[in-house]
Write a protein that holds these residues in place. Sequence first.
Motif, PDB file in Angstrom:
ATOM      1  N   GLY A 156       1.663  14.063   2.349  1.00 52.09           N
ATOM      2  CA  GLY A 156       1.163  14.020   3.716  1.00 52.09           C
ATOM      3  C   GLY A 156      -0.285  13.597   3.814  1.00 52.09           C
ATOM      4  O   GLY A 156      -0.652  12.739   4.625  1.00 52.09           O
ATOM      5  N   PHE A 157      -1.132  14.199   2.968  1.00 45.47           N
ATOM      6  CA  PHE A 157      -2.552  13.870   2.996  1.00 45.47           C
ATOM      7  C   PHE A 157      -2.876  12.657   2.126  1.00 45.47           C
ATOM      8  O   PHE A 157      -3.811  11.912   2.422  1.00 45.47           O
ATOM      9  N   GLY A 158      -2.117  12.495   1.042  1.00 49.12           N
ATOM     10  CA  GLY A 158      -2.432  11.426   0.097  1.00 49.12           C
ATOM     11  C   GLY A 158      -2.433  10.057   0.732  1.00 49.12           C
ATOM     12  O   GLY A 158      -3.397   9.283   0.595  1.00 49.12           O
ATOM     13  N   GLY A 159      -1.355   9.748   1.448  1.00 46.50           N
ATOM     14  CA  GLY A 159      -1.276   8.432   2.079  1.00 46.50           C
ATOM     15  C   GLY A 159      -2.368   8.225   3.108  1.00 46.50           C
ATOM     16  O   GLY A 159      -2.952   7.139   3.204  1.00 46.50           O
ATOM     17  N   SER A 160      -2.676   9.273   3.877  1.00 45.01           N
ATOM     18  CA  SER A 160      -3.710   9.169   4.908  1.00 45.01           C
ATOM     19  C   SER A 160      -5.082   8.906   4.299  1.00 45.01           C
ATOM     20  O   SER A 160      -5.845   8.065   4.790  1.00 45.01           O
ATOM     21  N   PHE A 161      -5.401   9.626   3.219  1.00 44.49           N
ATOM     22  CA  PHE A 161      -6.715   9.457   2.608  1.00 44.49           C
ATOM     23  C   PHE A 161      -6.853   8.130   1.869  1.00 44.49           C
ATOM     24  O   PHE A 161      -7.923   7.516   1.864  1.00 44.49           O
ATOM     25  N   VAL A 162      -5.773   7.675   1.256  1.00 44.76           N
ATOM     26  CA  VAL A 162      -5.818   6.355   0.614  1.00 44.76           C
ATOM     27  C   VAL A 162      -6.060   5.284   1.672  1.00 44.76           C
ATOM     28  O   VAL A 162      -6.855   4.352   1.477  1.00 44.76           O
ATOM     29  N   SER A 163      -5.367   5.406   2.816  1.00 45.92           N
ATOM     30  CA  SER A 163      -5.582   4.457   3.909  1.00 45.92           C
ATOM     31  C   SER A 163      -7.013   4.502   4.409  1.00 45.92           C
ATOM     32  O   SER A 163      -7.613   3.469   4.715  1.00 45.92           O
ATOM     33  N   LEU A 164      -7.588   5.718   4.503  1.00 38.83           N
ATOM     34  CA  LEU A 164      -8.973   5.845   4.944  1.00 38.83           C
ATOM     35  C   LEU A 164      -9.928   5.177   3.967  1.00 38.83           C
ATOM     36  O   LEU A 164     -10.837   4.440   4.372  1.00 38.83           O
ATOM     37  N   LEU A 165      -9.728   5.421   2.679  1.00 39.35           N
ATOM     38  CA  LEU A 165     -10.610   4.844   1.668  1.00 39.35           C
ATOM     39  C   LEU A 165     -10.528   3.315   1.654  1.00 39.35           C
ATOM     40  O   LEU A 165     -11.495   2.636   1.327  1.00 39.35           O
ATOM     41  N   THR A 187       0.834  -1.211   0.000  1.00 32.99           N
ATOM     42  CA  THR A 187       0.000   0.000   0.000  1.00 32.99           C
ATOM     43  C   THR A 187       0.859   1.248   0.000  1.00 32.99           C
ATOM     44  O   THR A 187       0.624   2.186  -0.767  1.00 32.99           O
ATOM     45  N   ASN A 188       1.873   1.273   0.872  1.00 32.66           N
ATOM     46  CA  ASN A 188       2.744   2.448   0.950  1.00 32.66           C
ATOM     47  C   ASN A 188       3.497   2.685  -0.351  1.00 32.66           C
ATOM     48  O   ASN A 188       3.611   3.820  -0.827  1.00 32.66           O
ATOM     49  N   VAL A 189       4.018   1.625  -0.951  1.00 31.01           N
ATOM     50  CA  VAL A 189       4.743   1.755  -2.215  1.00 31.01           C
ATOM     51  C   VAL A 189       3.816   2.264  -3.308  1.00 31.01           C
ATOM     52  O   VAL A 189       4.172   3.154  -4.098  1.00 31.01           O
TER      53      VAL A 189
END
Length: 292
Positions: free
Chosen positions: A55-64, A22-24
């Motif tokens: 900063g926001f991209g990873g957080s929102f992808v994780s949320l989705l 996911t992170n990659v």
Amino acid sequence: MTVSTPSKIGGFGTRIALLIGTNVAVIALLTVIASIFGVEPRGLVGLTVMAALFGFGGSFVSLLMSKRIALRSTGAVVIEQPSNDAERWLVDTVGRLARDAGIGMPDVAVFGSPAPNAFATGAKRDDSLVAVSVGLLQQMSSEEVEAVLAHEVAHVANGDMVTLTLIQGVVNTFVILISRLVANTVASGRGRGTYFVVVMALQVVLGFFATMIVMWFSRRREFRADSGSAQLTSAPQMTSALRALQRQQTSGNLPDEMAAFGISASEGSGIRKLFASHPPLEERIAALEAGR
């Protein structure tokens, strides 16, 4: 209370591979987006945009992806069609609490942990997931289970998952931005290698303090969810549920990536308390008894 015990989906290796993958994928996606829009990270504006994207991209992808990640990491199985009276009661109770809280019907799932725990996640109030462990259903009374379910429904109604994502995005952005601004000054004229080392070191140090901020909010939201449960059921009912968790003396047995979302988690002591996702159970009980 008897429920069907779900089989575990994947093990530790699967969870680690999912997290790394996911992170990659997020980093690759945001790099492509930055290139498409011509973001130049060397200027202050470009650097700020890049920091916000990452900063926001990873957080929102994780949320989705939170519902999928939660089901995968815990092995929870959604109850599509109740197979017995206990599962039917569980689905009906969550549905009633959701209506009372003014949110859409969450998916209801059970995961096979013997430790009593529960969690809620999801990107939207009307598309969430509430999951409970087999241990919770077996070791608590129906009234206590109902209070725990109300606590999780309150998390969804309060928008806690989205708010936590926003806070995580903000602190991530500042960590990325400040570490690069300082590194540009410190490593000026010393080459890219020095710049890279300074950036990595600063991200570790700043990330340390950023985590404390996120965990502080996580602890605050537990008090609000307890209060929400008291409104949906009653304060004595929620207090009884917390006391039942106290008697178990367990950290909840959730995977690391889901620990902050459980009703029971490691509380920590001393300096570790600053990094705990949950306040001590005695503090939560005291707050309920004080009407806070």
